[in-house]
Structures are given as structure tokens and as C-alpha cells.
Design an enzyme around this catalytic site. Structure first.
Site, PDB file in Angstrom:
ATOM      1  N   ARG A 142      13.682 -94.998   5.994  1.00  0.00           N
ATOM      2  CA  ARG A 142      13.170 -95.992   6.932  1.00  0.00           C
ATOM      3  C   ARG A 142      13.733 -97.363   6.578  1.00  0.00           C
ATOM      4  O   ARG A 142      13.925 -97.679   5.414  1.00  0.00           O
ATOM      5  CB  ARG A 142      11.640 -96.041   6.874  1.00  0.00           C
ATOM      6  CG  ARG A 142      10.965 -94.825   7.470  1.00  0.00           C
ATOM      7  CD  ARG A 142       9.465 -94.974   7.494  1.00  0.00           C
ATOM      8  NE  ARG A 142       8.880 -94.929   6.179  1.00  0.00           N
ATOM      9  CZ  ARG A 142       8.514 -95.979   5.468  1.00  0.00           C
ATOM     10  NH1 ARG A 142       8.649 -97.198   5.954  1.00  0.00           N
ATOM     11  NH2 ARG A 142       7.985 -95.838   4.272  1.00  0.00           N
ATOM     12  N   TYR A 160      17.554 -91.116  11.453  1.00  0.00           N
ATOM     13  CA  TYR A 160      16.810 -90.555  10.323  1.00  0.00           C
ATOM     14  C   TYR A 160      15.302 -90.759  10.402  1.00  0.00           C
ATOM     15  O   TYR A 160      14.824 -91.865  10.678  1.00  0.00           O
ATOM     16  CB  TYR A 160      17.304 -91.202   9.009  1.00  0.00           C
ATOM     17  CG  TYR A 160      16.951 -90.368   7.805  1.00  0.00           C
ATOM     18  CD1 TYR A 160      17.790 -89.345   7.383  1.00  0.00           C
ATOM     19  CD2 TYR A 160      15.760 -90.567   7.116  1.00  0.00           C
ATOM     20  CE1 TYR A 160      17.453 -88.556   6.304  1.00  0.00           C
ATOM     21  CE2 TYR A 160      15.422 -89.778   6.040  1.00  0.00           C
ATOM     22  CZ  TYR A 160      16.275 -88.777   5.633  1.00  0.00           C
ATOM     23  OH  TYR A 160      15.944 -87.984   4.567  1.00  0.00           O
ATOM     24  N   LYS A 185       5.851 -92.363  12.535  1.00  0.00           N
ATOM     25  CA  LYS A 185       5.402 -93.671  12.047  1.00  0.00           C
ATOM     26  C   LYS A 185       5.292 -94.689  13.195  1.00  0.00           C
ATOM     27  O   LYS A 185       4.382 -95.508  13.225  1.00  0.00           O
ATOM     28  CB  LYS A 185       6.363 -94.191  10.981  1.00  0.00           C
ATOM     29  CG  LYS A 185       6.546 -93.250   9.793  1.00  0.00           C
ATOM     30  CD  LYS A 185       5.274 -93.052   9.029  1.00  0.00           C
ATOM     31  CE  LYS A 185       5.540 -92.327   7.717  1.00  0.00           C
ATOM     32  NZ  LYS A 185       4.301 -92.116   6.950  1.00  0.00           N
ATOM     33  N   HIS A 192      -2.705 -94.020   7.580  1.00  0.00           N
ATOM     34  CA  HIS A 192      -1.707 -93.305   6.779  1.00  0.00           C
ATOM     35  C   HIS A 192      -2.449 -92.446   5.752  1.00  0.00           C
ATOM     36  O   HIS A 192      -2.500 -92.767   4.574  1.00  0.00           O
ATOM     37  CB  HIS A 192      -0.820 -94.358   6.092  1.00  0.00           C
ATOM     38  CG  HIS A 192       0.416 -93.824   5.466  1.00  0.00           C
ATOM     39  ND1 HIS A 192       1.055 -94.472   4.430  1.00  0.00           N
ATOM     40  CD2 HIS A 192       1.152 -92.710   5.707  1.00  0.00           C
ATOM     41  CE1 HIS A 192       2.118 -93.796   4.073  1.00  0.00           C
ATOM     42  NE2 HIS A 192       2.197 -92.722   4.836  1.00  0.00           N
ATOM     43  N   SER A 214       3.593 -94.431   0.453  1.00  0.00           N
ATOM     44  CA  SER A 214       4.675 -93.446   0.528  1.00  0.00           C
ATOM     45  C   SER A 214       5.064 -92.970  -0.867  1.00  0.00           C
ATOM     46  O   SER A 214       5.096 -93.756  -1.822  1.00  0.00           O
ATOM     47  CB  SER A 214       5.899 -94.078   1.192  1.00  0.00           C
ATOM     48  OG  SER A 214       5.553 -94.525   2.473  1.00  0.00           O
ATOM     49  N   CYS A 225       3.637 -91.025  -3.102  1.00  0.00           N
ATOM     50  CA  CYS A 225       2.642 -90.945  -4.178  1.00  0.00           C
ATOM     51  C   CYS A 225       2.082 -89.523  -4.254  1.00  0.00           C
ATOM     52  O   CYS A 225       1.000 -89.303  -4.783  1.00  0.00           O
ATOM     53  CB  CYS A 225       1.499 -91.919  -3.938  1.00  0.00           C
ATOM     54  SG  CYS A 225       1.902 -93.603  -4.357  1.00  0.00           S
ATOM     55  N   ASP A 240      -0.051 -86.602   6.163  1.00  0.00           N
ATOM     56  CA  ASP A 240       0.513 -87.955   6.259  1.00  0.00           C
ATOM     57  C   ASP A 240      -0.303 -88.915   7.127  1.00  0.00           C
ATOM     58  O   ASP A 240      -0.436 -90.076   6.779  1.00  0.00           O
ATOM     59  CB  ASP A 240       1.944 -87.864   6.822  1.00  0.00           C
ATOM     60  CG  ASP A 240       2.740 -89.147   6.621  1.00  0.00           C
ATOM     61  OD1 ASP A 240       2.573 -89.786   5.570  1.00  0.00           O
ATOM     62  OD2 ASP A 240       3.524 -89.510   7.511  1.00  0.00           O
ATOM     63  N   ARG A 281      14.579 -84.469   2.763  1.00  0.00           N
ATOM     64  CA  ARG A 281      13.346 -84.007   3.425  1.00  0.00           C
ATOM     65  C   ARG A 281      13.441 -82.565   3.874  1.00  0.00           C
ATOM     66  O   ARG A 281      14.522 -82.035   4.120  1.00  0.00           O
ATOM     67  CB  ARG A 281      13.099 -84.868   4.675  1.00  0.00           C
ATOM     68  CG  ARG A 281      12.906 -86.342   4.402  1.00  0.00           C
ATOM     69  CD  ARG A 281      11.547 -86.621   3.843  1.00  0.00           C
ATOM     70  NE  ARG A 281      11.343 -88.030   3.561  1.00  0.00           N
ATOM     71  CZ  ARG A 281      10.171 -88.649   3.687  1.00  0.00           C
ATOM     72  NH1 ARG A 281       9.105 -87.982   4.089  1.00  0.00           N
ATOM     73  NH2 ARG A 281      10.058 -89.927   3.382  1.00  0.00           N
TER      74      ARG A 281
HETATM   75  C1  OXD Z   1       6.479 -92.299   4.362  1.00  0.00           C
HETATM   76  C2  OXD Z   1       6.680 -90.947   4.902  1.00  0.00           C
HETATM   77  O1  OXD Z   1       7.443 -93.020   4.119  1.00  0.00           O
HETATM   78  O2  OXD Z   1       5.693 -90.252   5.122  1.00  0.00           O
HETATM   79  O3  OXD Z   1       5.313 -92.670   4.175  1.00  0.00           O
HETATM   80  O4  OXD Z   1       7.837 -90.564   5.140  1.00  0.00           O
HETATM   81 MN    MN Z   2       3.878 -91.367   4.975  1.00  0.00          MN
END
Ligand code: OXD
Ligand code: MN
Length: 614
Positions: free
Chosen positions: A84, A227, A236, A256, A278, A280, A303, A395
């Protein structure tokens, strides 16, 4: 197409309701972007197979060995399009204050002018796919519809996994449903302005990227990236940034958060929503294999959660997505066996390494790397190469219902009632393993002060601490301080029915720099304490940081933890914490008058309590 036409069209609220408006919108954008072909996606198996075959033939995808990884594919992005792009992500609200200090803001008209110019002819030589999708079960109480226009077939097949996509959604739109418009181009036309044809590349993209959100008109425009969160706009962009702003207006929440169902050995079930920044380990937590006998954790989402007050006055939640877009590196049979079995087939991998046998590999999949691989950039790789074989943000994209731990009620139309909310971060210092908030308002303070280290999912140097309120820093579509006020109002509306709020931190380190807590399946021990608290059973010590497990109340038997480790996990160091309150103060100050008073008084209270401890 002039920008006047687009601007007028976009600002009419009615523009995004029903079929006639959809047809007009598609026609408008086709005129702007000039694709060769317009293809309305029906979401069928036949369509999926055709797109995959076309992409495999063109070299955009590599079909993996069918015996080892049935019906699965590998995509490799260009090195400049791997994550991102937060600094190129914009909230274009009419008033800059409404985007707030944590978002990049651009004036809507200025951004529209730039987008109109960039989108002009941007799809020439390509196919424009019309992708109707539902976030949440179709027709569900908390669900919403969107339509993405894209020139990327990779985005189409990925969106088919990540959402409920295709013909049934068009029927809803035919019946007059409102839809959120999301426009995406990779920004690499295949015809020059003079009409000459250019060759395509395996991963088309543009060095310039713009991910723009218009909260007032609920539109998304994404330019230049193919991407993840930049391009799979349902995730998102819609389910967090635009949905959070819709939720703010309409009295619900788009967060989130992962969602899990926990069953205790005595057969009681609880639903937990947990917000983590993100990278974690949200997917690991959502698919946890508990190490404690009799405990069961089932997955609802990994997510995003949409939450609403139900008719019974409780807080209900859905996972609006239908798939997982999980980080591959670090996912292995020892750390996340459920994920490993989820991705055994029917998976699209992006930026992982390829084995000689035509299977995938990444750091953490097995303890030893295979001797000879092709790395994520398509180059020969051996363990001596010295660079990661898979990109750290590589991913897998896979359907949620392939997950062996998926809960029966993961796609229930009404969602699930939430019993506890958890905020987590990746903190080497200060934040204890688990703490309970005194009340909802204190829980909102936990959310507002969540912090984590920078990760590979976003851009920027790894290891730098950043405040990530509610784990929503890159995802809140409006002023973050208004988000906190909104949470306070939701808490008032829920009253007695409000879920209890906790904060966790699996990542505390000792003086030697080692993680103290084993994490993964042993996180069930923390969940067990939370459940005991919900049942009114577990003992708690109230400290300035909230309620901590009284010695002996958290079962650590068999973990080999020393007394010193437990001190590390639950230490409340007033000096370190007072220094942290200064940082929180600086964060809060950036919101000026929008900061809810409740947050500054909680901070003052924390300081006072820490001073007393000194
Ligand atoms: C993030 C994802 O960046 O879920 O939080 O990809
Ligand atoms: Mn996420």
C-alpha cells in the site's frame, strides 16, 4: 469527457443507486478511459477459469504444479508496486478538517481535475471489467454493495475471492440498491495517443500512484497500482475508509478488526473483535490453534469488522469480506497450521518464491529453505543469495470457507454478538501482556493510544514506533478525533450492553531483546483470562494501566517463564510511562479542538496516577 460532466455526475447522491445510474456511470467512465472492450463480470466459475487461462497464457500468472498446489497461481509484481502507498493515499473531503491531521488531504476539485487527466485514455487497448460485489452476505442487515471498474484481470479474480461478486449483486442493483463506485486503472494504456499498439507487461502499473477517496460522494478512484489494498478496492478503500465515513454518518462502525468465536471447555461461546495494526499477526490470532485443552477458537474474519447496534441493544458484527489476503512470510505449519491448510489449493499467491517443482515457498514456511528457488522477482535464488526469496509483504489470496477453523456463523446475515473488544499493538516496551479497561470510555482511550512499530505492509523504515489509533491510522476515512467521539457515542447508545474492552501486547521484550511471551497458540491463555473476566471469575489488580491479572490468575504453567519474565510482562514503570504520556499528549494536540474532552481527561488521570506511583 470534460471534468464538469464528471464532477456534476459524481456529486449527485442519487447517482449511485439502481441500475440506470450504474449503466450511465459505466458508460461515462468507458468514454473517459477508452477501453477496447467492456466486460460485465458474472462471477461464474467459467468466467474465472477463462480469466485465469488468459492470464496464464499472457504470462501475467504462473500456474503452479497441479499435483502439489491444485488450482493455484503465482503473480509477480514489479518491485515498485509491492505494498500500500500511504503517502499517495488521499481523503478528499470538502473541508480539510474533516480528513484530519492523520490523513493526506487534497481538495476534491483539484483531485478530480488530476484524476480526470490521468484516467483519460488510461484503459486504451485493455478490457474494462465491471465488477459488482457485496461486502457482507448479500442482503444482510450490515452488508453494502459496491461496483469496481478495473482494467486488471488479476484484480477481478482476486475480488471474486475476497468478496461475494457477480450476477446476484446486479440483481440487487436492478431492484434499486445503492452501490459505492470504485474506479481503478493500472495506468498503463496499450495504445499511444496516435493509436499505435504497445506490448503489455506481466504486471502493468504506473510509477505515479493515486489512491483517492471522496467521502461526501462515497467514491473511490485508484490510479497506477495493481497491488493489494491499492487495487482491490473493496478491502481497505471501501470496507474501511469509505465505510468508516458512512458509518460515522449512519451510526455504525467499520473497523480494522479480526473476529473470532471462542468456546470454553464448559461449552460457553463468546465472540471477540480485535484491532491490531498491520502485520501484528491478525491472521495468526484469527486462526489460532489453542494450546490449552478444551478451548476452541473459530475464525470469522482476519482483517475487517463492521459493527452495528442490534435490535436487542447489543453490538453485532460481520466480516464484510469473503476471503483472506494474508501475509505469507512467517506463515508456517508451526505458526499457523490452519492458514497452511487453507491455502492448499485454489489460491493466488503474489510475490512468493517458486520451487523447482512448481510449488511456492517463503521465509517461515519451513525451517530450512529449499536449495534452489526462483525468487519473487523471477531470479535464481539459493540460501546464499543474501536477499529474501519472497517479498516481506508477499501475499496469499484465498476463500474464507477453505479455512478449517472457519466458524459456522462466519457468514450469518445478522452477524454475531460481540462480547469483548481487544486492542493490540507491537510494543517491545511499556504495554503489558493484557489489561482490562475500567469502562467503555477507558477502552476508547486504549484504542486511541494504540501504537506499533512500522511494518512491511506499509511503506517506511521497519522498527520505528508510530501511534496507530484503533489500528486505523491508514484506514480512517475521516478525522480520527471524530472517530473517537463516534466511539464514545456508540458506547453511550450501547450502555449496559456494551462489550468489555481489553488491551493486549504479545511483543514485549526483555533486557536481552528477546520476546518474553511465546504468543501464537499460547495466546489462548490471555483469551482464557478475558473470558474468565467476562464470567466474573478471574482476579484482577487495578493499576494506572487498567486491570491486570492478579498473580496466579493467568495460567502460565508449562511455559517455563521465570518470575523476572512475569515482571517484564506486567511491569508498570511510572518513569517510562510518564515519558509515553508526553508522546500521547503530542498526538492528542495534533487534533486541536476536535479532540474529545474525555480523551484529554483520561490522559490527565493516567498522569496523576503514575505520579502517585513514583
Ligand atoms: C494491512 C493489510 O495492511 O491487511 O493492514 O494488508
Ligand atoms: Mn489489515
Amino acid at each position: 469527457m470534460t471534468d464538469t460532466v464528471l464532477t456534476d455526475f459524481a456529486t449527485e447522491e442519487a447517482a449511485h443507486t439502481g441500475r440506470a445510474a450504474l449503466d450511465a456511470w459505466v458508460a461515462n467512465f468507458a468514454a473517459l478511459t477508452q477501453p477496447d472492450v467492456i466486460l460485465w463480470c458474472d462471477g461464474s466459475e467459467e468466467e474465472r477459469a477463462r480469466l485465469l487461462a488468459e492470464m496464464t497464457a499472457s504470462g501475467a500468472l504462473i500456474a503452479l504444479n497441479h499435483d502439489l498446489r491444485p488450482d493455484s497461481y503465482l503473480a509477480r509484481s514489479t518491485p515498485s508496486d509491492v505494498a500500500r502507498v500511504e503517502d499517495r493515499t488521499f481523503i478528499c473531503s470538502a473541508d480539510q478538517e474533516d480528513a484530519g491531521p492523520t490523513n493526506n488531504w487534497r481538495a476534491p476539485n483539484e483531485m478530480r481535475r488530476e484524476l480526470d487527466a490521468r484516467f483519460t485514455g488510461s484503459m486504451s487497448g485493455r478490457t474494462l471489467y465491471v465488477v459488482p460485489f457485496s461486502m457482507g452476505p448479500l442482503g444482510g442487515a450490515i452488508s453494502q454493495i459496491g461496483v469496481q471498474l478495473t482494467d486488471s484481470p488479476y484484480v477481478v479474480v482476486s475480488t471474486r475471492i475476497m468478496t461475494r461478486m457477480g450476477r446476484p449483486i446486479l440483481h440487487e442493483i436492478d431492484a434499486g440498491a445503492r452501490w459505492v463506485p470504485a474506479l481503478h486503472t493500472v495506468g498503463m494504456p496499450l495504445c499511444t495517443p496516435s493509436g499505435a499498439r504497445l506490448p503489455d507487461v506481466a504486471w502493468p502499473s504506473n510509477e505515479t500512484k493515486i489512491i483517492a477517496h471522496f467521502p461526501e460522494t462515497r467514491e473511490i478512484w485508484s490510479y497506477g497500482s495493481g497491488y493489494g489494498g491499492n487495487a482491490l478496492l473493496a478491502k481497505k478503500c471501501f470496507a474501511l475508509r469509505i465505510a468508516s465515513s458512512m458509518a460515522h454518518e449512519e451510526g455504525w462502525l467499520a473497523e480494522h478488526m479480526l473476529l473470532i468465536k471462542v468456546t470454553s471447555p464448559d461449552g460457553h461461546t463468546y465472540h471477540l473483535a480485535a484491532a491490531f495494526p498491520s502485520a501484528c499477526g491478525k491472521t495468526n490470532f484469527a486462526m489460532m490453534s489453542p494450546t490449552r485443552p478444551g478451548w476452541i477458537v473459530e475464525t470469522i474474519g482476519d482483517d475487517i469488522a463492521w459493527l452495528r447496534r442490534g435490535e436487542d441493544g447489543r453490538l453485532w458484527a460481520i466480516n464484510p469480506e469473503a476471503g483472506f489476503f494474508g501475509v505469507a512470510p512467517g506463515t508456517g505449519a508451526d505458526t499457523n497450521p490452519a492458514a497452511i491448510s487453507t491455502i492448499r489449493s485454489g489460491t493466488i499467491f503474489t510475490n512468493v518464491a517458486l520451487t523447482r517443482e512448481g510449488d511456492v515457498w517463503w521465509e517461515g514456511l519451513t525451517p530450512e529453505a529449499p536449495r534452489n528457488l526462483i525468487d519473487w522477482q523471477g531470479k535464481a535464488w539459493t540460501p546464499e543469495t543474501g536477499t529474501p526469496a519472497a517479498h516481506p509483504n508477499a501475499r496469499f489470496t484465498v476463500a474464507a470457507d477453505q479455512c478449517p477453523t472457519i466458524s459456522d456463523d462466519w457468514d450469518s446475515r445478522d452477524g454475531v454478538p460481540i462480547d469483548a473488544i481487544v486492542f493490540g499493538g507491537r510494543r517491545a516496551t511499556n504495554v503489558p501482556l493484557v489489561a482490562e479497561a475500567e469502562d467503555w470510555e477507558h477502552g476508547v482511550f486504549f484504542g486511541a493510544t494504540t501504537s506499533s512499530e512500522q511494518t512491511a505492509a506499509a511503506e517506511g523504515p521497519v522498527g520505528i514506533l508510530r501511534h496507530d489509533p484503533f489500528a486505523m491510522l491508514p484506514f480512517c476515512g475521516y478525522n480520527m478525533a471524530d472517530h473517537w467521539t463516534h466511539w464514545l457515542r456508540i458506547g453511550e447508545a450501547l450502555g449496559e450492553n456494551a462489550p468489555r474492552i481489553f488491551r493486549v501486547n504479545w511483543f514485549k521484550k526483555n533486557a536481552a531483546g528477546k520476546y518474553v511471551w511465546p504468543g501464537f497458540g499460547d495466546n489462548i491463555r490471555v483469551v482464557e483470562w478475558i473470558v474468565d473476566r467476562l464470567q466474573g471469575a478471574a482476579a484482577v489488580d487495578w493499576t494506572p494501566l487498567g486491570g491486570l491479572p492478579r498473580t496466579g490468575a493467568l495460567d502460565v504453567a508449562g511455559l517455563g517463564l521465570e518470575d523476572a519474565d512475569l515482571v517484564d510482562l506486567f511491569d508498570v514503570d511510572p518513569e517510562l510511562w510518564l515519558a509515553e504520556t508526553d508522546q500521547i499528549d503530542r498526538l492528542f494536540a495534533t487534533f486541536g479542538e476536535r479532540l474529545p474532552l474525555e480523551m484529554s481527561s483520561r490522559l490527565a488521570q493516567l498522569r496523576g496516577r503514575l505520579e502517585e506511583l513514583r
